[in-house]
Structure formats: C-alpha cells, structure tokens
Design a protein around this motif. Structure first.
Motif, PDB file in Angstrom:
ATOM      1  N   LYS A   1      -1.946  38.853  -0.333  1.00  0.00           N
ATOM      2  CA  LYS A   1      -2.105  37.721  -1.255  1.00  0.00           C
ATOM      3  C   LYS A   1      -2.266  38.159  -2.707  1.00  0.00           C
ATOM      4  CE  LYS A   1      -4.147  34.781   2.314  1.00  0.00           C
ATOM      5  NZ  LYS A   1      -5.329  33.975   2.729  1.00  0.00           N
ATOM      6  N   ILE A   2      -1.943  39.406  -2.994  1.00  0.00           N
ATOM      7  CA  ILE A   2      -2.070  39.906  -4.356  1.00  0.00           C
ATOM      8  C   ILE A   2      -0.837  39.514  -5.174  1.00  0.00           C
ATOM      9  CG2 ILE A   2      -2.142  42.002  -5.780  1.00  0.00           C
ATOM     10  CD1 ILE A   2      -3.799  43.318  -3.650  1.00  0.00           C
ATOM     11  N   GLN A   3      -1.066  39.078  -6.403  1.00  0.00           N
ATOM     12  CA  GLN A   3       0.028  38.684  -7.288  1.00  0.00           C
ATOM     13  C   GLN A   3      -0.197  39.282  -8.674  1.00  0.00           C
ATOM     14  OE1 GLN A   3      -0.219  34.397  -7.076  1.00  0.00           O
ATOM     15  NE2 GLN A   3       1.103  34.294  -5.276  1.00  0.00           N
ATOM     16  N   TYR A   4       0.830  39.153  -9.509  1.00  0.00           N
ATOM     17  CA  TYR A   4       0.733  39.495 -10.933  1.00  0.00           C
ATOM     18  C   TYR A   4       0.325  40.949 -11.172  1.00  0.00           C
ATOM     19  CZ  TYR A   4       0.513  34.422 -10.777  1.00  0.00           C
ATOM     20  OH  TYR A   4       0.752  33.108 -10.489  1.00  0.00           O
TER      21      TYR A   4
ATOM     22  N   SER B   1      -5.699  48.110   4.004  1.00  0.00           N
ATOM     23  CA  SER B   1      -6.066  47.253   5.126  1.00  0.00           C
ATOM     24  C   SER B   1      -6.844  46.035   4.645  1.00  0.00           C
ATOM     25  CB  SER B   1      -6.907  48.037   6.141  1.00  0.00           C
ATOM     26  OG  SER B   1      -8.219  48.218   5.645  1.00  0.00           O
ATOM     27  N   GLU B   2      -7.049  45.095   5.559  1.00  0.00           N
ATOM     28  CA  GLU B   2      -7.785  43.882   5.238  1.00  0.00           C
ATOM     29  C   GLU B   2      -9.274  44.138   5.073  1.00  0.00           C
ATOM     30  OE1 GLU B   2      -7.442  41.164   8.560  1.00  0.00           O
ATOM     31  OE2 GLU B   2      -7.376  42.865   9.944  1.00  0.00           O
ATOM     32  N   TYR B   3      -9.738  45.332   5.399  1.00  0.00           N
ATOM     33  CA  TYR B   3     -11.149  45.653   5.282  1.00  0.00           C
ATOM     34  C   TYR B   3     -11.554  45.914   3.831  1.00  0.00           C
ATOM     35  CZ  TYR B   3     -10.730  46.372  10.317  1.00  0.00           C
ATOM     36  OH  TYR B   3     -10.490  46.200  11.649  1.00  0.00           O
ATOM     37  N   MET B   4     -10.582  46.106   2.948  1.00  0.00           N
ATOM     38  CA  MET B   4     -10.866  46.437   1.555  1.00  0.00           C
ATOM     39  C   MET B   4     -10.699  45.203   0.679  1.00  0.00           C
ATOM     40  SD  MET B   4      -9.385  49.713  -0.500  1.00  0.00           S
ATOM     41  CE  MET B   4     -10.052  50.223  -2.080  1.00  0.00           C
ATOM     42  N   ASN B   5     -11.595  45.036  -0.289  1.00  0.00           N
ATOM     43  CA  ASN B   5     -11.565  43.890  -1.178  1.00  0.00           C
ATOM     44  C   ASN B   5     -10.280  43.867  -2.001  1.00  0.00           C
ATOM     45  OD1 ASN B   5     -12.241  42.732  -4.068  1.00  0.00           O
ATOM     46  ND2 ASN B   5     -13.683  41.784  -2.639  1.00  0.00           N
ATOM     47  N   ARG B   6      -9.614  42.704  -2.051  1.00  0.00           N
ATOM     48  CA  ARG B   6      -8.322  42.619  -2.739  1.00  0.00           C
ATOM     49  C   ARG B   6      -8.451  42.821  -4.247  1.00  0.00           C
ATOM     50  NH1 ARG B   6      -7.530  38.965   1.552  1.00  0.00           N
ATOM     51  NH2 ARG B   6      -5.663  39.446   2.776  1.00  0.00           N
ATOM     52  N   ARG B   7      -9.558  42.395  -4.807  1.00  0.00           N
ATOM     53  CA  ARG B   7      -9.747  42.600  -6.245  1.00  0.00           C
ATOM     54  C   ARG B   7      -9.857  44.090  -6.554  1.00  0.00           C
ATOM     55  NH1 ARG B   7     -14.134  38.886  -9.051  1.00  0.00           N
ATOM     56  NH2 ARG B   7     -12.610  37.390  -8.255  1.00  0.00           N
ATOM     57  N   THR B   8     -10.549  44.822  -5.682  1.00  0.00           N
ATOM     58  CA  THR B   8     -10.654  46.269  -5.857  1.00  0.00           C
ATOM     59  C   THR B   8      -9.291  46.925  -5.721  1.00  0.00           C
ATOM     60  OG1 THR B   8     -12.909  46.252  -4.965  1.00  0.00           O
ATOM     61  CG2 THR B   8     -11.763  48.364  -5.001  1.00  0.00           C
ATOM     62  N   ILE B   9      -8.505  46.486  -4.728  1.00  0.00           N
ATOM     63  CA  ILE B   9      -7.157  47.026  -4.544  1.00  0.00           C
ATOM     64  C   ILE B   9      -6.327  46.799  -5.799  1.00  0.00           C
ATOM     65  CG2 ILE B   9      -4.999  46.800  -3.254  1.00  0.00           C
ATOM     66  CD1 ILE B   9      -6.705  46.036  -0.800  1.00  0.00           C
ATOM     67  N   SER B  10      -6.355  45.580  -6.315  1.00  0.00           N
ATOM     68  CA  SER B  10      -5.553  45.245  -7.496  1.00  0.00           C
ATOM     69  C   SER B  10      -5.927  46.105  -8.697  1.00  0.00           C
ATOM     70  CB  SER B  10      -5.734  43.760  -7.853  1.00  0.00           C
ATOM     71  OG  SER B  10      -5.256  42.923  -6.833  1.00  0.00           O
ATOM     72  N   SER B  11      -7.223  46.239  -8.948  1.00  0.00           N
ATOM     73  CA  SER B  11      -7.663  46.991 -10.127  1.00  0.00           C
ATOM     74  C   SER B  11      -7.291  48.467 -10.001  1.00  0.00           C
ATOM     75  CB  SER B  11      -9.168  46.833 -10.329  1.00  0.00           C
ATOM     76  OG  SER B  11      -9.902  47.379  -9.242  1.00  0.00           O
ATOM     77  N   GLN B  12      -7.390  49.017  -8.787  1.00  0.00           N
ATOM     78  CA  GLN B  12      -7.039  50.428  -8.608  1.00  0.00           C
ATOM     79  C   GLN B  12      -5.532  50.646  -8.712  1.00  0.00           C
ATOM     80  OE1 GLN B  12      -9.001  52.928  -5.806  1.00  0.00           O
ATOM     81  NE2 GLN B  12     -10.714  51.545  -5.520  1.00  0.00           N
ATOM     82  N   LEU B  13      -4.741  49.690  -8.239  1.00  0.00           N
ATOM     83  CA  LEU B  13      -3.294  49.803  -8.373  1.00  0.00           C
ATOM     84  C   LEU B  13      -2.884  49.785  -9.846  1.00  0.00           C
ATOM     85  CD1 LEU B  13      -1.980  47.491  -5.499  1.00  0.00           C
ATOM     86  CD2 LEU B  13      -1.848  49.980  -5.598  1.00  0.00           C
TER      87      LEU B  13
END
Length: 298
Positions: free
Chosen positions: A269-272, A235-247
């Motif tokens: 808006k996550i890339q790469y 969801s949008e409530y979670m920081n995108r940088r945190t999402i990316s690193s965990q993925l």
C-alpha cells in the motif's frame, strides 16, 4: 507459584511488528500498552499485551486508526480481524497445509511441501504454494491461531527447500546483477530466498547479504559488486512508514544508475516514492521486469 513470561521492548517490537517508538507513544497517549518493569527498570510486556498488539497491527494495516481500536479488548479485536480475513478466501490447498501446520504431525507438512515442489516445479511452487501460504501463516500468527514455534517451523522448512533448489542452479554470471537483502529491522528472510529463486530462473545473477543490512553497507555492497539492482524483501511485520522512509534514504545514497526493487506484503500500500524505486506486489511480476531490463541493453 506461576512465573509470568515477560518480553523486552525489543522482543515485543520484533514479535508484534510495531516499532518501539510507536509503543512508547501509544503508552503515553492512550495508556496501552502499559508495560511492567523488570529488575533493571526496563519496560517488560506480557503475552496478553503482545496478542493485542499483533491484532492491532493487523487491523492498522487494513486502514483502521489506532485511536478507534486501541482500547478494545482482545476478543473484540480478534472478531474484527476474523471479519477482515473472511473477505479474503484461502485456497483449499493452502488451507490444507495450514491445517497440517496447526494440527500436525509436523513431518506431514514437510512431506506435502516437498511433494508439491516436485510436482509443480520451482516457479509454480513459489507463486501458487509458498506465496499464499506465507500470507495464511502470517494471518494465523497475527490472530493467535499459531504460535512462534509454528511460524518458525514453517519458515525453516521453506528455507531449507528453497536453499536446496538454489544450490542446484547454475552459478554462471548472469544479467542483471542483483544484490538481495532486507532493510534494518526486517528479520524475515523467506522473501529474499523466493526472490533469489525467481531471479535465477530468469537468468539474473544474485548476491545475498542476508537480513537487516545497514543502508550504508547496502550501498557499499552494490557498488563493490557492480550491481544493477538492489532487491529488498519487506514483510507485513514491518511498519510501512518505516519502509518508505528507509527506501527514500537508500535511493539518495545509491548511485543513480542502480535501481531499487522492493517487494513483499510490506510494500503493498505504499505510494509516492521517488523514481527508480520499483515496487512488486506479486512474485509473477519479476519475469517481465527482468525482460524489460534486458531489452534496454539490447
């Protein structure tokens, strides 16, 4: 004597969508938020600080930098957020549902959603009603138009409706096999139910672990259940940088043959990201993705 309601750093993280480490960094670097201290000497945040943090999160997700906006007062932040929201028109149907949530009576919202589900069918209900309504409720929550009570009530109504639909679907084995959960720190589960419904409509078999599953347990569940795909709702409530690193970390832990599908506004808006991680901006992308997986087997 008036009692001031205070929130712990964990509650503030959950309600604002801003990680506690970020809150501490901002406190040192910018002087905001400047928390009070409770009787144990722990950080405690006021409702006013929470309101500003919610608005900051909304603006940061739109590309603004914290140094430029963190010292603005709540009214100025709200004006900026409203200007951004005005560029994205809300469908009339969603606006009507949101009005029912805000003004009431609450039973009216529940009745309208039930009628829309019966009228449109599950697939269209998910894509044309629930998905845009989720965005509208999120924006209203961030901007302060609705409170936690309203957001929780809406969530519970949708969860009840979708669970009832899932219980009526066939429980026969399907393909692909998809394990569904959220990353640690992600507490919102509506996206999981929406994905489960869409996947079942396409003949997939789903295994849900609920929200906030540790990464090593996600791996264990996927391996033991012989899942082809791990599906994650962000969801949008979670920081995108945190999402990316965990993925990225989860990708390293999972067998190479197991794909990761991540969807929701949190990944918009996550890339790469590494290969074999597929991002879904919209629910309607799921049917074609399932078809592509099935075609590989033929």
């Amino acid at each position: 004597m008036t009692t001031v309601s205070l929130l712990s750093i964990a509650e503030t993280e959950r309600e604002s969508g801003i990680h506690r480490d970020t809150l501490r960094v901002w406190e040192r670097r910018y002087g905001f938020p400047a928390p009070l201290r409770n009787e144990r000497g722990e950080r405690a945040y006021t409702d006013g600080q929470l309101n500003r943090l919610r608005l900051l999160k909304q603006l940061l997700d739109c590309g603004m930098r914290p140094a430029k906006i963190i010292h603005l007062d709540e009214n100025t932040l709200r004006q900026l957020a409203n200007q951004l929201n005005e560029t994205t028109p809300v469908p009339a149907l969603v606006d009507s549902l949101l009005e029912a949530l805000i003004v009431g009576p609450r039973r009216s919202l529940e009745q309208q959603l039930e009628e829309l589900l019966q009228k449109n069918g599950l697939r269209n209900f998910l894509i044309e009603v629930v998905a845009p309504m989720n965005h509208a409720v999120g924006d209203a929550w961030f901007s302060g138009r609705i409170g936690v009570l309203d957001e929780h009530y809406y969530s519970e109504v949708v969860i009840r409706l979708l669970n009832a639909e899932l219980s009526r679907m066939s429980k026969n084995s399907g393909y692909p096999r998809v394990l569904l959960t959220t990353l640690p720190g992600e507490q919102h589960g509506i996206g999981l139910l929406m994905a489960a419904c869409m996947l079942c409509l396409e003949g997939a078999e789903t295994f849900s672990l609920g929200v906030q599953t540790p990464l090593d347990e996600i791996v264990r569940g996927a391996v033991e259940s012989q899942c082809n795909i791990v599906g994650l709702s962000c969801s949008e409530y979670m920081n995108r940088r945190t999402i990316s690193s965990q993925l990225v970390r989860l990708r390293k832990l999972l067998p190479a043959k197991t794909s990761i599908w991540a969807g929701g506004s949190g990944v918009s808006k996550i890339q790469y990201l590494p290969t074999n991680i597929q991002l879904f901006a919209e629910l309607h992308q799921i049917p074609s993705a399932i078809e592509a997986v099935k075609n590989k087997v033929i």
